[in-house]
Motif scaffolding. Structure first.
Motif, PDB file in Angstrom:
ATOM      1  N   THR A 162     -11.145  -6.197   4.897  1.00 49.25           N
ATOM      2  CA  THR A 162     -10.181  -5.394   4.107  1.00 49.25           C
ATOM      3  C   THR A 162     -10.259  -4.198   3.501  1.00 49.25           C
ATOM      4  O   THR A 162      -9.550  -3.354   3.713  1.00 49.25           O
ATOM      5  CB  THR A 162      -9.966  -6.358   2.600  1.00 49.25           C
ATOM      6  OG1 THR A 162      -9.472  -7.881   3.195  1.00 49.25           O
ATOM      7  CG2 THR A 162      -8.882  -5.909   1.775  1.00 49.25           C
ATOM      8  N   ASN A 163     -11.477  -3.817   3.332  1.00 50.32           N
ATOM      9  CA  ASN A 163     -12.122  -2.524   3.106  1.00 50.32           C
ATOM     10  C   ASN A 163     -11.651  -1.544   4.053  1.00 50.32           C
ATOM     11  O   ASN A 163     -11.377  -0.557   4.049  1.00 50.32           O
ATOM     12  CB  ASN A 163     -13.626  -2.457   2.539  1.00 50.32           C
ATOM     13  CG  ASN A 163     -13.861  -1.454   1.847  1.00 50.32           C
ATOM     14  OD1 ASN A 163     -14.481  -0.415   2.659  1.00 50.32           O
ATOM     15  ND2 ASN A 163     -13.620  -1.231   0.411  1.00 50.32           N
TER      16      ASN A 163
ATOM     17  N   TRP B 264       1.035  -1.397   0.093  1.00 50.49           N
ATOM     18  CA  TRP B 264       0.072  -0.068  -0.084  1.00 50.49           C
ATOM     19  C   TRP B 264       0.941   1.299  -0.040  1.00 50.49           C
ATOM     20  O   TRP B 264       0.568   2.157  -0.594  1.00 50.49           O
ATOM     21  CB  TRP B 264      -1.053  -0.255   1.119  1.00 50.49           C
ATOM     22  CG  TRP B 264      -2.172  -1.005   0.958  1.00 50.49           C
ATOM     23  CD1 TRP B 264      -2.583  -1.412  -0.263  1.00 50.49           C
ATOM     24  CD2 TRP B 264      -3.037  -1.507   2.051  1.00 50.49           C
ATOM     25  NE1 TRP B 264      -3.923  -2.011  -0.123  1.00 50.49           N
ATOM     26  CE2 TRP B 264      -4.060  -2.308   1.369  1.00 50.49           C
ATOM     27  CE3 TRP B 264      -3.268  -1.083   3.262  1.00 50.49           C
ATOM     28  CZ2 TRP B 264      -5.254  -2.610   1.683  1.00 50.49           C
ATOM     29  CZ3 TRP B 264      -4.308  -1.770   4.094  1.00 50.49           C
ATOM     30  CH2 TRP B 264      -5.192  -2.385   3.239  1.00 50.49           C
TER      31      TRP B 264
ATOM     32  N   ILE C 111     -10.193  -5.605  -1.577  1.00 51.77           N
ATOM     33  CA  ILE C 111     -10.686  -4.138  -1.102  1.00 51.77           C
ATOM     34  C   ILE C 111     -12.364  -4.156  -1.619  1.00 51.77           C
ATOM     35  O   ILE C 111     -13.002  -3.223  -0.721  1.00 51.77           O
ATOM     36  CB  ILE C 111      -9.960  -3.255  -1.811  1.00 51.77           C
ATOM     37  CG1 ILE C 111      -8.520  -3.171  -0.941  1.00 51.77           C
ATOM     38  CG2 ILE C 111     -10.560  -1.808  -1.579  1.00 51.77           C
ATOM     39  CD1 ILE C 111      -7.694  -2.023  -1.811  1.00 51.77           C
TER      40      ILE C 111
ATOM     41  N   TRP D 237      -6.177   1.760  -5.541  1.00 54.15           N
ATOM     42  CA  TRP D 237      -7.529   1.371  -5.667  1.00 54.15           C
ATOM     43  C   TRP D 237      -7.597   0.198  -6.786  1.00 54.15           C
ATOM     44  O   TRP D 237      -8.199  -0.922  -6.607  1.00 54.15           O
ATOM     45  CB  TRP D 237      -8.449   2.590  -6.455  1.00 54.15           C
ATOM     46  CG  TRP D 237      -9.809   2.097  -6.631  1.00 54.15           C
ATOM     47  CD1 TRP D 237     -10.716   1.565  -5.767  1.00 54.15           C
ATOM     48  CD2 TRP D 237     -10.554   2.456  -7.628  1.00 54.15           C
ATOM     49  NE1 TRP D 237     -12.048   1.431  -6.537  1.00 54.15           N
ATOM     50  CE2 TRP D 237     -11.952   2.198  -7.750  1.00 54.15           C
ATOM     51  CE3 TRP D 237     -10.205   3.170  -9.068  1.00 54.15           C
ATOM     52  CZ2 TRP D 237     -12.653   2.006  -8.725  1.00 54.15           C
ATOM     53  CZ3 TRP D 237     -11.069   3.294 -10.000  1.00 54.15           C
ATOM     54  CH2 TRP D 237     -12.527   2.808  -9.842  1.00 54.15           C
TER      55      TRP D 237
ATOM     56  N   ALA E  54      -8.315  -0.770   4.248  1.00 50.94           N
ATOM     57  CA  ALA E  54      -7.855   0.144   3.111  1.00 50.94           C
ATOM     58  C   ALA E  54      -8.346   1.489   3.598  1.00 50.94           C
ATOM     59  O   ALA E  54      -7.418   2.452   3.658  1.00 50.94           O
ATOM     60  CB  ALA E  54      -8.496  -0.286   2.029  1.00 50.94           C
ATOM     61  N   TYR E  55      -9.513   1.661   4.237  1.00 56.34           N
ATOM     62  CA  TYR E  55      -9.982   2.875   4.522  1.00 56.34           C
ATOM     63  C   TYR E  55      -8.995   3.697   5.575  1.00 56.34           C
ATOM     64  O   TYR E  55      -8.917   4.583   5.809  1.00 56.34           O
ATOM     65  CB  TYR E  55     -11.257   2.924   5.125  1.00 56.34           C
ATOM     66  CG  TYR E  55     -11.980   4.339   5.482  1.00 56.34           C
ATOM     67  CD1 TYR E  55     -12.105   5.311   4.751  1.00 56.34           C
ATOM     68  CD2 TYR E  55     -12.154   4.772   6.954  1.00 56.34           C
ATOM     69  CE1 TYR E  55     -12.446   6.592   5.057  1.00 56.34           C
ATOM     70  CE2 TYR E  55     -12.284   5.747   7.193  1.00 56.34           C
ATOM     71  CZ  TYR E  55     -12.750   6.754   6.381  1.00 56.34           C
ATOM     72  OH  TYR E  55     -13.084   8.108   6.991  1.00 56.34           O
TER      73      TYR E  55
END
Length: 539
Positions: free
Chosen positions: A291-292, A266, A285, A278, A295-296
């Protein structure tokens, strides 16, 4: 009524898909006319003249893949600005002598099918009438602007501009500016406006989970070297990745690697910039909530360290994610979050302090405050994906408007045509792979399919071809299945029509990726155009 003009094919729209169609239909020896509503080619880049208008898609892939076109053209920046994209279209126009087959200022308002004659009658707003066997809609996904029904908007005495219709030679320097909306165009105008405006007030409904652009100037010598060595491979590669960018997603999912490996991946994508975080890190993601969340949280950490005021940081990058990251298309920014550190910039969260009405001097919010402006920028977006097609009154074999059939749900076969509307195709439209990809990467395979289909029909005595109801139901099931596999329905995005009040919420594009989409359309062609019914000469 104007004299009817006869053509083999009418192409509607002069963006990437329209230009690609015109070039390649000519090669079949067809008499073709491209009808363009604007005064020049470029599609959205003809209309998007607002300050800061710039593509979110990187070069070299944001151009047509024809070597004869890219070998003599060099962009100066990785993410080209509107002026340079317009210059590119003028270059392509001159190189291919396109304008001799283009009617400008020709806004198409209707298309009617004559089943006995196997012809379409196409009319423009100016009253021009065309007849042709084939019609290809290349109207894109963002040509119908949307303005919410703000109370009292007509009473404002200052200037109101939607980003889609920005006036020529108008700037924001020294003005008191209000901007409604923080989507892609809003972000770009805000970045340009903040340094020059006397004051800037931003009305935000949904935080923009924007990614860093990392703009760079391109070295002409390096670009010329790449044209001789790498460029042909880059253009080939863009049709092989899910997103149409040069880098595919990681081979493993985020939860299959260590926290350390995930962080390094990342960090690398963040440093390189663009949409890589993205499109090209971990596929889950988009479909795994855990996982989302990770990422956030990564995004939030990176953004919050750039914002001084904690209250402003909470509005721009909330502690709890406002929607799944990436399920609204991320914008790209250069200094967007730093803008809100400036003393002349105010941010209003309209979820807590809504817009009550427009007044003669500005905007009144629900707390009773009147915010006074010289100009109000309405960056409220578009009736995306279906709006551009539905803006045209299209009547097929049963004389029913296509937009009326779609009220309860869009139906297409392969995102290329709809049952009952023979010889009518669209490129980069509803149920196509479009908004989840680099535009030319998804446009060119579909455009090639249309050209090859017309060629096949002409060589085999086929007068008309239309999708079957069974095939479009099956395709719709695929579109919705892919959408339901991901987290799309947890975000009020234009991907599912949720940005327009009253519009049916449904997955409006194919989320299976470019290679899977290309295989689907090519399989149909190789199987004798399965899912389509043909009417031959004499039938």
């Amino acid at each position: 009524m104007s004299q009817v003009q006869e053509f083999d094919s009418i192409v509607v729209g002069g963006g990437f898909s329209g230009v690609h169609q015109l070039i390649n239909l000519r090669k079949l020896g067809l008499k073709v006319r491209l009808l363009e509503a604007g005064s020049g080619l470029g599609g959205v880049w003809h209309w998007n003249t607002y300050p800061g208008a710039r593509t979110r898609l990187p070069n070299p892939v944001y151009q047509l893949s024809d070597p004869d076109l890219w070998k003599d053209w060099t962009f100066s920046e990785k993410f080209a600005g509107r002026e340079e994209i317009q210059a590119y279209y003028k270059y392509v126009d001159q190189k291919r002598d396109l304008s001799r087959d283009v009617s400008y200022n020709s806004n198409v308002v209707s298309a009617d099918w004559d089943d006995a004659a196997n012809r379409w009658t196409v009319k423009t707003e100016a009253g021009d009438v065309y007849r042709s066997q084939w019609v290809v809609l290349c109207v894109g996904i963002s040509a119908k602007r949307y303005v919410p029904p703000f109370q009292g908007i007509e009473s404002f005495k200052g200037k109101i501009h939607h980003t889609f219709n920005w006036p020529k030679e108008y700037d924001l320097e020294g003005k008191k500016v209000g901007i409604i909306g923080t989507g892609a165009s809003g972000v770009q105008v805000i970045q340009e406006c903040a340094p020059v405006a006397e004051s800037l007030t931003v009305f935000q409904r949904t935080p923009n989970l924007a990614l860093p652009m990392r703009q760079v100037k391109l070295d002409p010598k390096d670009e010329e070297k790449k044209k001789k060595t790498l460029r042909q491979y880059e253009f080939s590669r863009m049709f092989q990745t899910s997103s149409g960018y040069l880098k595919e997603v990681e081979p493993k999912l985020a939860h299959e690697v260590t926290a350390e490996e995930r962080r390094l991946v990342w960090e690398d994508s963040w440093d390189k910039g663009g949409l890589l975080f993205w499109t090209s890190t971990y596929a889950d993601i988009l479909f795994n909530d855990a996982t989302n969340d990770l990422a956030y949280d990564f995004w939030k950490e990176k953004v919050r360290e750039r914002i001084i005021d904690p209250e402003v940081a909470e509005i721009l990058a909330p502690t709890t994610k406002p929607h799944p990251f990436g399920l609204k298309r991320p914008s790209l920014e250069q200094n967007y979050f730093e803008v809100f550190n400036q003393p002349n910039v105010k941010l209003i969260d309209i979820n807590k302090n809504s817009i009550s009405e427009f007044t003669s001097d500005g905007i009144k919010t629900s707390d009773g405050t009147e915010h006074k402006f010289d100009v109000i920028v309405v960056a409220t977006g578009f009736d995306m994906i279906t709006g551009s097609v539905n803006a045209i009154d299209i009547r097929g074999q049963d004389d029913i408007l296509l937009k009326d059939k779609w009220v309860n749900g869009v139906r297409t076969h392969l995102g290329l045509g709809s049952a009952g509307y023979p010889n009518l195709f669209w490129v980069f439209g509803p149920q196509h792979v479009l908004g989840l990809s680099n535009a030319p990467s998804s446009i060119e395979p579909a455009s090639n399919w249309v050209v090859d289909c017309i060629k096949y029909c002409r060589e085999n005595g086929v007068q008309s071809i239309t999708a079957t109801n069974e095939a479009q139901e099956a395709w719709n099931e695929q579109v919705q299945t892919y959408g339901n596999m991901a987290l799309f329905h947890k975000a009020d995005s234009w991907y599912i029509g949720a940005n327009i009040p009253g519009k049916k919420r449904e997955m409006l594009q194919y989320a299976g990726g470019i290679p899977t989409y290309v295989k689907a359309i090519n399989d149909s062609a190789q199987n004798g155009y399965s899912g389509w019914v043909m009417k031959k000469v004499g039938a």
